[in-house]
Design a protein around this motif. Structure first.
Motif, PDB file in Angstrom:
ATOM      1  N   VAL A  59      -8.348  15.168  16.609  1.00 46.96           N
ATOM      2  CA  VAL A  59      -7.013  15.309  16.879  1.00 46.96           C
ATOM      3  C   VAL A  59      -6.953  16.706  17.675  1.00 46.96           C
ATOM      4  O   VAL A  59      -6.249  16.894  18.703  1.00 46.96           O
ATOM      5  CB  VAL A  59      -6.137  15.373  15.709  1.00 46.96           C
ATOM      6  N   VAL A  60      -7.673  17.667  17.143  1.00 46.66           N
ATOM      7  CA  VAL A  60      -7.625  18.857  18.096  1.00 46.66           C
ATOM      8  C   VAL A  60      -8.416  18.880  19.417  1.00 46.66           C
ATOM      9  O   VAL A  60      -7.898  19.233  20.413  1.00 46.66           O
ATOM     10  CB  VAL A  60      -8.599  20.011  17.007  1.00 46.66           C
ATOM     11  N   LEU A  61      -9.425  18.081  19.585  1.00 44.44           N
ATOM     12  CA  LEU A  61     -10.137  17.543  20.997  1.00 44.44           C
ATOM     13  C   LEU A  61      -8.983  17.005  21.716  1.00 44.44           C
ATOM     14  O   LEU A  61      -9.385  17.068  22.843  1.00 44.44           O
ATOM     15  CB  LEU A  61     -11.267  17.071  20.538  1.00 44.44           C
ATOM     16  N   VAL A  62      -8.266  16.286  21.061  1.00 41.95           N
ATOM     17  CA  VAL A  62      -7.225  15.438  22.241  1.00 41.95           C
ATOM     18  C   VAL A  62      -6.095  16.533  22.290  1.00 41.95           C
ATOM     19  O   VAL A  62      -5.623  16.455  23.392  1.00 41.95           O
ATOM     20  CB  VAL A  62      -6.955  14.036  21.394  1.00 41.95           C
ATOM     21  N   ALA A  63      -5.291  16.722  21.278  1.00 41.44           N
ATOM     22  CA  ALA A  63      -3.836  17.247  21.396  1.00 41.44           C
ATOM     23  C   ALA A  63      -3.924  18.641  22.235  1.00 41.44           C
ATOM     24  O   ALA A  63      -3.083  18.869  22.911  1.00 41.44           O
ATOM     25  CB  ALA A  63      -3.380  17.648  20.109  1.00 41.44           C
ATOM     26  N   ILE A  64      -4.761  19.530  22.096  1.00 47.05           N
ATOM     27  CA  ILE A  64      -4.766  20.513  22.864  1.00 47.05           C
ATOM     28  C   ILE A  64      -4.793  20.429  24.322  1.00 47.05           C
ATOM     29  O   ILE A  64      -4.112  20.938  24.937  1.00 47.05           O
ATOM     30  CB  ILE A  64      -5.987  21.724  22.071  1.00 47.05           C
ATOM     31  N   PRO A  65      -6.103  19.800  24.686  1.00 42.78           N
ATOM     32  CA  PRO A  65      -6.130  19.557  26.077  1.00 42.78           C
ATOM     33  C   PRO A  65      -4.989  18.916  26.707  1.00 42.78           C
ATOM     34  O   PRO A  65      -4.363  18.939  27.934  1.00 42.78           O
ATOM     35  CB  PRO A  65      -7.437  19.160  26.349  1.00 42.78           C
ATOM     36  N   ALA A  66      -4.211  17.864  25.786  1.00 38.65           N
ATOM     37  CA  ALA A  66      -3.356  17.017  26.497  1.00 38.65           C
ATOM     38  C   ALA A  66      -1.924  17.747  26.648  1.00 38.65           C
ATOM     39  O   ALA A  66      -1.183  17.643  27.426  1.00 38.65           O
ATOM     40  CB  ALA A  66      -2.940  15.871  25.298  1.00 38.65           C
ATOM     41  N   PHE A  67      -2.073  18.752  25.526  1.00 40.12           N
ATOM     42  CA  PHE A  67      -0.497  19.478  25.798  1.00 40.12           C
ATOM     43  C   PHE A  67      -0.671  20.413  27.149  1.00 40.12           C
ATOM     44  O   PHE A  67       0.504  20.420  27.754  1.00 40.12           O
ATOM     45  CB  PHE A  67      -0.548  20.600  24.502  1.00 40.12           C
ATOM     46  N   GLY A  68      -1.999  20.804  27.560  1.00 41.63           N
ATOM     47  CA  GLY A  68      -1.876  21.463  28.837  1.00 41.63           C
ATOM     48  C   GLY A  68      -2.178  20.750  29.956  1.00 41.63           C
ATOM     49  O   GLY A  68      -2.567  21.385  31.130  1.00 41.63           O
ATOM     50  N   MET A  69      -2.026  19.320  29.804  1.00 41.81           N
ATOM     51  CA  MET A  69      -2.482  18.639  31.015  1.00 41.81           C
ATOM     52  C   MET A  69      -1.865  18.621  32.319  1.00 41.81           C
ATOM     53  O   MET A  69      -0.599  18.810  32.125  1.00 41.81           O
ATOM     54  CB  MET A  69      -2.644  17.010  30.425  1.00 41.81           C
ATOM     55  N   TYR A  70      -2.366  18.735  33.330  1.00 44.95           N
ATOM     56  CA  TYR A  70      -1.933  18.894  34.752  1.00 44.95           C
ATOM     57  C   TYR A  70      -2.239  17.787  35.531  1.00 44.95           C
ATOM     58  O   TYR A  70      -1.130  17.333  36.354  1.00 44.95           O
ATOM     59  CB  TYR A  70      -2.671  20.168  35.391  1.00 44.95           C
ATOM     60  N   VAL A  71      -3.475  17.411  35.862  1.00 46.05           N
ATOM     61  CA  VAL A  71      -3.837  16.081  36.801  1.00 46.05           C
ATOM     62  C   VAL A  71      -3.086  15.113  36.448  1.00 46.05           C
ATOM     63  O   VAL A  71      -2.177  14.562  37.292  1.00 46.05           O
ATOM     64  CB  VAL A  71      -5.194  16.061  36.862  1.00 46.05           C
ATOM     65  N   ILE A  72      -3.008  14.571  35.283  1.00 47.75           N
ATOM     66  CA  ILE A  72      -2.339  13.094  34.988  1.00 47.75           C
ATOM     67  C   ILE A  72      -0.837  13.076  35.120  1.00 47.75           C
ATOM     68  O   ILE A  72      -0.481  12.273  36.087  1.00 47.75           O
ATOM     69  CB  ILE A  72      -2.830  12.577  33.319  1.00 47.75           C
ATOM     70  N   PRO A  73      -0.164  14.119  34.533  1.00 48.37           N
ATOM     71  CA  PRO A  73       1.454  14.069  35.079  1.00 48.37           C
ATOM     72  C   PRO A  73       1.605  14.244  36.259  1.00 48.37           C
ATOM     73  O   PRO A  73       2.660  13.649  36.850  1.00 48.37           O
ATOM     74  CB  PRO A  73       1.874  15.109  34.157  1.00 48.37           C
ATOM     75  N   GLU A  74       0.718  15.046  37.131  1.00 47.73           N
ATOM     76  CA  GLU A  74       1.090  15.315  38.406  1.00 47.73           C
ATOM     77  C   GLU A  74       0.847  13.991  39.143  1.00 47.73           C
ATOM     78  O   GLU A  74       1.715  13.721  40.192  1.00 47.73           O
ATOM     79  CB  GLU A  74       0.084  16.162  39.197  1.00 47.73           C
TER      80      GLU A  74
END
Lengths: 306, 270
Positions: free
Chosen positions: A231-246
């Motif tokens: 959960v930590v390995l997924v949630a932390i980078p997901a919250f700051g994700m840039y490429v995918i939503p862009e």
């Protein structure tokens, strides 16, 4: 006499040990301090400055950037940024939940297969994440664009309005996040399943526990540390994700990462972007801290992350 | 009893089906990219026939070739620097593991836990201001190498450290007796024993560098676009089928790396 020479040689040993420590550790430590700690401290300072012309930060100090982040602008309050924040949070929660739902059975399935197949199966799960993130996301753009089989299918089922395509949309972003982070969840869960103490499961079966109950009481608690690490390995980078939503989101699916990045490229408002970055850091450290606390309580001080 | 095994096997069948569905999910986007790279027309929605025209165009595209060169130079330079610095720090952490090195651990984990985007923009803000004040460190390959080394050091250090921890401590005593000078110890004992760790650390650093987009994107200058940055730009400008071809080549490189790592695994097992 002998004693003094002994203390002298011991002192000499301590000095040379310290010199050794400095020699080995200084280059790396200095590199990280100069090129990462200082820049981050500078970035945090920027958040408390005022936005000058050309988007560069200026004195005087102010909390303007945080007000802007909360949505206060020239024309009064607008909810745009708040929506972005909530959307980031929502996307993170949904994507993490879905990743757990997919990864849990997969990790279990791999442990039930023959030992010689397991490394290959794990490799098969991980290999797509070795390719560049931009390329993977581009693949999904090809798959979900209007007129593709998947989009046509969704249209026939009435899930989307005609000729819209599945991308760009919030759905596409969620899908992209799940795709991107699946391996990060499978690996720690697999490690947890591999260490699973089957004696507990057998005990539960011997006591005529129903399979569901045996699972929740004998299996699930044992996999919890792995699950939390995932959960930590997924949630932390997901919250700051840039490429995918862009790439997959379009304008209406912006997340915090995009809000921050825009302030440093097109939009040019460094203080606002820095304020967003601080928010992201706070979320990161809360996540890590919570994780450590829960991990300590569960695993008796066992190091859960990495 | 019979009923139970039946139930088990149906669960197993469901799991197997789920496994294959997940594999399709994982490989479908990559397969689409590979498939369309051989498309005869430049339509992104339908295949009209097979051709190699996009690969031919690739070779003639100077920008792509420059980006390819930049990617290699960046990965190579940063991995070598990170290998030296990370190796030193990994050994230091091992040798002095009985001291209180909490601050060092925090420092080493920092590049790993920091979100990409925060990492990228703080470096960018720092480099831009530094350049304004001193005229040094103009955004370009140099700043990108610095940024990449920063996120590679922790991985090298941790790999080297765990290799040392796995060794028998008496080996170090023996080496001390065997070789008179520290320099000889390093050359004849330490480097050979940690060679596997050094190799895997180098390849991991290299892969991390080629794989990175966000941090490169924010520290790059106008002349130093890498392949991921070029692809990003092409996607943003409007999809060109050449992207499929270059992306396919990068996917091929990854597939090759996967095959090599599988072979290594097999060899270690047997």
């Amino acid at each position: 006499m002998l004693q003094t020479s002994q203390t002298a040689s011991r002192r000499h040993a301590v000095v040379s040990e310290t010199r050794h420590l400095l020699f080995t550790v200084t280059p790396g430590a200095a590199w990280i301090i100069v090129f990462l700690v200082l820049p981050s401290v500078y970035l945090m300072a920027v958040a408390f400055m005022t936005n000058g012309p050309y988007g560069l930060p200026q004195l005087p100090l102010s909390l303007n950037s945080f007000e802007q982040l909360a949505g206060v602008g020239f024309l009064g309050w607008s909810p745009g940024n708040l929506y972005t924040l909530l959307r980031s949070l929502w996307q993170t929660i949904v994507a993490t939940g879905l990743v757990v739902l997919v990864a849990y059975p997969i990790a279990y399935y791999i442990t039930t297969c023959r030992a010689r197949w397991r490394p290959i199966m794990l490799l098969l799960v991980v290999v797509p994440s070795w390719t560049n993130q931009v390329i993977r996301t581009f693949g999904w753009m090809n798959l979900l664009a209007p007129g593709t089989p998947l989009s046509n299918l969704a249209e026939i089922l009435g899930l989307i309005s005609p000729n819209m395509g599945l991308y760009p949309s919030n759905f596409a972003v969620t899908l992209g996040l799940v795709y991107n982070f699946l391996p990060f969840m499978v690996l720690p869960l697999y490690a947890a399943f591999e260490k699973l103490d089957t004696a507990q499961v057998e005990a539960a079966q011997d006591l005529y526990a129903k399979p569901v109950r045996a699972f929740w009481n004998a299996v699930f608690p044992q996999t919890l540390p792995g699950l939390l690490a995932g959960v930590v390995l997924v949630a932390i980078p997901a919250f700051g994700m840039y490429v995918i939503p862009e790439l997959l989101g379009g304008g209406k699916a912006m997340m915090l990462g995009n809000l921050v990045a825009t302030q440093f490229s097109g939009g040019s408002n460094w203080p606002l972007g820095a304020a967003g970055a601080i928010l992201m850091l706070i979320a990161t450290f809360i996540g890590l801290f919570a994780m450590r606390r829960i991990g300590k309580r569960l695993g008796g001080g066992e190091e859960v992350v990495i | 009893m019979r009923k139970r095994t039946l139930k088990r096997s149906s669960l197993r069948r469901a799991l197997t089906a789920f496994w294959w569905l997940t594999l399709i999910f994982l490989y479908l986007p990559l397969a689409v990219v590979v498939l369309f790279s051989f498309n005869a027309s430049n339509s992104a929605a339908s295949m009209t026939g097979l051709s190699l025209r996009w690969y031919h165009q690739l070779l003639g595209n100077e920008q792509i070739m420059a980006a390819f060169g930049n990617t290699l130079i960046l990965a190579l330079c940063s991995s070598v620097i990170a290998l030296v610095i990370g190796c030193l720090i990994g050994y230091g952490m091992y040798r002095h593991r009985h001291r209180k090195l909490g601050w060092l651990i925090v420092l080493i984990y920092l590049p790993i836990v920091l979100p990409d985007i925060v990492f990228g923009i703080s470096e960018m803000a720092f480099f831009v201001q530094f350049h304004r004040l001193t005229g040094l460190l103009q955004p370009g390959l140099g700043t990108m190498v610095i940024a990449h080394v920063t996120f590679q050091i922790p991985f090298v250090a941790l790999i080297v450290y765990s290799r040392f921890v796995g060794l028998d401590p008496t080996l170090f005593e023996a080496a001390k007796d065997l070789y008179a000078t520290p320099a000889k110890r390093v050359v004849h004992f330490m480097l050979p024993t940690i060679k596997p760790a050094l190799i895997s650390a180098f390849f991991l650093s290299f892969t991390l560098s080629v794989d990175d987009f966000v941090i490169s994107f924010f520290t790059a200058g106008p002349e130093s676009a890498t392949l991921p940055i070029y692809i990003w730009g092409a996607i943003k400008k409007g999809v060109s089928p050449e992207i499929n071809a270059i992306a396919t080549l990068m996917i091929g490189a990854v597939a090759m790396a996967a095959a090599i790592s599988l072979l290594f695994n097999r060899k270690r097992q047997s």
